[in-house]
Design a protein around this motif. Structure first.
Motif, mmCIF file in Angstrom:
data_model
loop_
_atom_site.group_PDB
_atom_site.id
_atom_site.type_symbol
_atom_site.label_atom_id
_atom_site.label_comp_id
_atom_site.label_asym_id
_atom_site.label_seq_id
_atom_site.Cartn_x
_atom_site.Cartn_y
_atom_site.Cartn_z
ATOM 1 N N LYS A 94 6.887 1.562 1.142
ATOM 2 C CA LYS A 94 5.870 2.575 0.895
ATOM 3 C C LYS A 94 4.942 2.147 -0.243
ATOM 4 O O LYS A 94 3.719 2.263 -0.160
ATOM 5 C CB LYS A 94 6.541 3.908 0.561
ATOM 6 N N LEU A 95 5.571 1.621 -1.339
ATOM 7 C CA LEU A 95 4.758 1.152 -2.460
ATOM 8 C C LEU A 95 3.874 -0.018 -2.047
ATOM 9 O O LEU A 95 2.725 -0.140 -2.500
ATOM 10 C CB LEU A 95 5.671 0.721 -3.619
ATOM 11 N N LEU A 96 4.388 -0.875 -1.169
ATOM 12 C CA LEU A 96 3.606 -2.021 -0.711
ATOM 13 C C LEU A 96 2.378 -1.570 0.075
ATOM 14 O O LEU A 96 1.277 -2.099 -0.104
ATOM 15 C CB LEU A 96 4.485 -2.946 0.132
ATOM 16 N N ASN A 97 2.598 -0.606 0.941
ATOM 17 C CA ASN A 97 1.466 -0.101 1.727
ATOM 18 C C ASN A 97 0.400 0.509 0.811
ATOM 19 O O ASN A 97 -0.807 0.284 1.001
ATOM 20 C CB ASN A 97 1.953 0.934 2.747
ATOM 21 N N ASP A 98 0.878 1.270 -0.202
ATOM 22 C CA ASP A 98 -0.083 1.845 -1.148
ATOM 23 C C ASP A 98 -0.787 0.747 -1.943
ATOM 24 O O ASP A 98 -1.990 0.837 -2.221
ATOM 25 C CB ASP A 98 0.636 2.799 -2.108
ATOM 26 N N GLY A 99 -0.032 -0.304 -2.297
ATOM 27 C CA GLY A 99 -0.617 -1.400 -3.064
ATOM 28 C C GLY A 99 -1.654 -2.166 -2.273
ATOM 29 O O GLY A 99 -2.673 -2.595 -2.818
ATOM 30 N N ILE A 100 -1.382 -2.376 -0.980
ATOM 31 C CA ILE A 100 -2.354 -3.095 -0.141
ATOM 32 C C ILE A 100 -3.663 -2.318 -0.070
ATOM 33 O O ILE A 100 -4.761 -2.890 -0.167
ATOM 34 C CB ILE A 100 -1.763 -3.324 1.258
ATOM 35 N N LYS A 101 -3.525 -1.017 0.056
ATOM 36 C CA LYS A 101 -4.725 -0.194 0.122
ATOM 37 C C LYS A 101 -5.505 -0.262 -1.194
ATOM 38 O O LYS A 101 -6.733 -0.427 -1.212
ATOM 39 C CB LYS A 101 -4.328 1.248 0.431
ATOM 40 N N GLU A 102 -4.747 -0.197 -2.340
ATOM 41 C CA GLU A 102 -5.401 -0.263 -3.642
ATOM 42 C C GLU A 102 -6.010 -1.641 -3.874
ATOM 43 O O GLU A 102 -7.085 -1.770 -4.467
ATOM 44 C CB GLU A 102 -4.370 0.052 -4.737
ATOM 45 N N TYR A 103 -5.338 -2.689 -3.389
ATOM 46 C CA TYR A 103 -5.852 -4.055 -3.536
ATOM 47 C C TYR A 103 -7.172 -4.228 -2.791
ATOM 48 O O TYR A 103 -8.112 -4.834 -3.315
ATOM 49 C CB TYR A 103 -4.814 -5.054 -3.021
ATOM 50 N N GLU A 104 -7.218 -3.714 -1.584
ATOM 51 C CA GLU A 104 -8.449 -3.858 -0.807
ATOM 52 C C GLU A 104 -9.606 -3.149 -1.495
ATOM 53 O O GLU A 104 -10.739 -3.661 -1.531
ATOM 54 C CB GLU A 104 -8.228 -3.304 0.599
#
Length: 752
Positions: A159-169
């Motif tokens: 879940k944190l990874l998915n949120d991080g990918i979104k924040e990274y983009e």
């Protein structure tokens, strides 16, 4: 995903390992049960055999006891002889029965004890296996719990990874927008950045003025550059030595000139009297001898002054270019220094000649043409010891009397030898001190290599390396300030082994939580000792530690502390540097394997560190070698000149001895023995003088970074005397030709 697979695989592997161990324990348990049954059966058989043997021996003992009782009830019957024989037979049967009992029962009892020990071991093994079953069951339960916990953690991480990918983009879009603006500003700033080289008389004032400018970024002193600092550390003792040793050489040379001219004038006493009788003035005679001395001084100063001006800088330049990148230096001839050398030579030679001529010129021609009256031969101290004096040969008595009569000659000759011996001691001691300084540093290295990581890690998090490691230890270095001096605090682990710190007594110092160790050079220069409070500044705060030990190091200003001390300084225990010792010999293949590891940024091997230290030692040794060669040359000159003068002024005495029947060998032995005695007397005073001057020069050439220990080793003193005796021996061999060439008749008629 790969991390998840890795974790699950690790959990499954651990679980499978526990199951395999459980199976192994079941197998071992079955084997132990079989062993226990076998032992119990064997033990029952042993007990049965022991009971049967005990019963048989008890029955036999009862029969013997009954027979003895019957005999004791009827003593002397039927006859005394038969009674005694029966009693003796029963006693023999008793002894035999006891021997058979010991022979049969003792091995059985020993075997039973061994079986009982085996039974106890088997029972202990069964108990241990039962405990192992319990541990394995607990481990399986923990693995199942870990499996469930991992599922939860991975779900949370996903879940944190998915949120991080979104924040990274989202951040990437913002970064690309700001990057273009940053590049534009960077291009503009390049044209506004300059490095300015500044030279001025008042460096502090100049620095303060420049720091007030808004464009100021940083200031670096020339002394702070490592190459310049290292070169200055080596040049500093050389500068001092080039100031001190010419003075010492001039002093010894002055003494040599004084002795030579005094002997020469005394030898030419008759010639001076003849010149005065012929009407030559005192000024003319004095000027003739002064011209002789001036010619020698001028020729020697001009030739060797300019030759040394070319030779020594050339040698030093070749020495330093092996370690430093130095531009080509044009050799400059310093005429002013050569002129000073000429003036000093003329001064010393003039003073020596005037002092030597003073007494001769006071004599009238008639006095000068007559031989000097012999000196009063006072009895020496040895002549008063009758038992010793009577045992001496005539040649030894003659030598002792000659030496006792010529006390002034012994004094002047000994002074020259004292200077020569002192120069040898100084040169050899400096070389020994330089070797001690470097070797003490090299002997601390027990590691094979020092590695530098690309990123800092906690000091207790040892890096995984692709080679077999026997031991690895971290180190953390921080810089601090002590009385405007930059010192280095090197933090080591408790009970570290790869850096052998030795105290002044040669014992290893164990690092513990309170350790604070300073080098011997720093302790001497700052007058510190064990137990003193040491106050320094770090990060604008002052700290005070008690000195626990002093190491035998004479290089640098590195203090060794424990990792626990870093907590008091507020320093994070993160490091990039580790010492390591490999299982196998460290070679280039191991070094290449380590460099392939992305964690490792650089490697300093022990051999490279030692090579750098030996390069510095080699440079110092070559500089000291120049001093030693000069000392050898001056010592040879002093000893040869004194011995030669001794022969020249004693030609009449030698001729008299030859006429009286002395062989050439006996005369040579007499002259050589006197030379050795003079050398011995000079050595007795030359060794303490050389030791004192060596210690003084060691302190003079020492700097804050390089301290020259002032320890005078006995082998240096012995070797200095040995060299002087070798030079004297060679001189005696050379002067043997001069003794052979003495014309007996001419020498005896010289007075006439």
């Amino acid at each position: 995903t790969s991390e998840k697979v890795k974790v699950y695989n690790e959990i499954d592997t651990n679980k499978q390992d526990l199951l395999n161990k459980q199976t192994e324990l079941y197998t071992q348990y079955d084997e132990l049960l079989k062993a226990r049954r076998s032992i119990e059966y064997g033990l029952s058989q042993l007990n049965l055999g022991i009971n049967q043997a005990e019963t048989s021996f008890n029955q036999a003992q009862s029969a013997i006891d009954s027979a003895l009782a019957s005999l004791n009830a009827n003593p002397g019957l039927p006859t005394q002889e038969e009674w005694d024989a029966s009693y003796a037979l029963l006693q023999a049967q008793q002894v035999q029965l006891n021997n058979e009992r010991a022979y049969v029962l003792e091995p059985l009892y020993a075997q039973r004890n061994e079986v009982l020990n085996q039974q106890a071991q088997v029972e202990y093994g069964i108990q241990s296996i039962n405990e192992g079953f319990i541990l394995i069951e607990d481990g399986l339960v923990q693995i199942d719990d870990a499996y469930l916990k991992a599922n939860k953690e991975f779900a949370k991480a996903q879940k944190l990874l998915n949120d991080g990918i979104k924040e990274y983009e989202e951040g990437l879009i913002e970064f690309n927008n700001e990057k273009n603006d940053a590049y534009l500003k960077l291009d503009e700033s390049v044209f506004n950045y300059y490095e300015i080289l500044v030279k001025g008389e008042d460096k502090v004032e100049l620095e303060n003025v420049i720091k007030t400018d808004d464009r100021y970024i940083y200031w670096i002193d020339r002394d702070a550059y490592p190459g310049n600092a290292m070169l200055e550390n080596i040049l500093s003792p050389i500068k001092v030595m080039t100031t001190i040793f010419p003075l010492l050489f001039f002093m010894v040379a002055a003494i040599l000139i004084l002795i030579t001219m005094a002997k020469m004038v005394e030898h030419d006493r008759t010639q001076v009297a003849i010149m005065k009788a012929l009407g030559l003035s005192t000024r003319t005679i004095t000027l003739s001898y002064l011209m002789y001395g001036w010619l020698a001084a001028l020729s020697g100063s001009l030739i060797f002054g300019y030759f040394g001006n070319w030779l020594i800088p050339t040698v030093l330049f070749n020495i330093f270019t092996t370690r430093f990148s130095i531009p080509l230096i044009q050799i400059v001839y310093y005429h002013g220094l050569s002129f000073v050398a000429i003036l000093l030579s003329l001064f010393f030679s003039s003073v020596a000649i005037l002092l030597a001529l003073r007494s001769v010129l006071k004599e009238t021609p008639a006095q000068g043409l007559r031989p000097k009256p012999p000196k009063n031969a006072r009895r020496s101290m040895l002549e008063k010891v009758k038992w010793f004096w009577n045992k001496l040969s005539y040649a030894n008595k003659l030598m002792i009397r000659n030496l006792s009569v010529g006390r002034m000659k012994i004094l002047l000759s000994s002074i020259g030898v004292v200077g020569a011996i002192a120069l040898l001691v100084i040169g050899l001691s400096l070389r020994s001190s330089a070797n001690t300084t470097i070797q003490n540093t090299i002997n601390t290295y027990n590691f094979d290599a020092s590695i530098q990581l690309s990123e800092e890690v906690p000091y207790d998090q040892l890096p995984e390396l692709p080679v077999s490691i026997e031991k690895i230890e971290p180190t953390i270095s921080v810089n601090a300030d002590f009385n405007n001096q930059i010192i280095q605090l090197n933090a080591l682990s408790n009970h570290q082994e790869l850096l052998s710190i030795t105290n002044l007594n040669g014992k290893l110092v164990d690092i513990n939580q309170n350790s604070f160790i300073i080098p011997q050079s720093f302790a001497i220069l700052n007058q510190l000792k064990v137990g003193d409070e040491f106050t320094f500044s770090y990060d604008e705060n002052e700290y005070t530690f008690k000195i626990t030990d002093i190491s035998n190091q004479y290089l640098g200003k590195t203090m060794y502390i424990s990792m626990d001390r870093l907590n008091q300084l507020g320093v994070e225990k993160n490091t990039k540097r580790f010492y390591l010792k490999t299982t196998h010999e460290f070679n280039d293949s191991l070094k290449d394997a380590l460099l392939k590891n992305q964690q490792i940024e650089s490697i300093d091997t022990k051999s490279i560190i030692i090579e750098r230290s030996n390069e510095m030692l080699s440079m110092l040794n070559q500089v000291i070698l120049i001093i030693l060669i000069s000392s050898f040359a001056l010592t040879s000159t002093v000893i040869y000149n004194l011995a030669s003068i001794n022969i020249v002024e004693r030609e009449r005495e030698i001729a008299t001895l030859r006429v009286l029947g002395y062989t050439h060998r006996e005369v040579k032995r007499l002259i050589n023995s006197e030379n050795y005695v003079l050398l011995t007397l000079g050595s007795i005073l030359g060794l303490p003088v050389g030791s004192f001057l060596s210690r003084w020069i060691s302190h003079m050439v020492s700097t804050n970074e390089f301290y020259m220990p002032d320890v005078i080793e006995p082998n240096v003193l012995l070797f200095s005397v040995f060299i002087a005796f070798i030079i004297t021996f060679i001189t005696n061999l050379i002067l043997e030709i001069k003794i052979r060439r003495i014309q007996l008749v001419e020498s005896l008629k010289a007075v006439e």
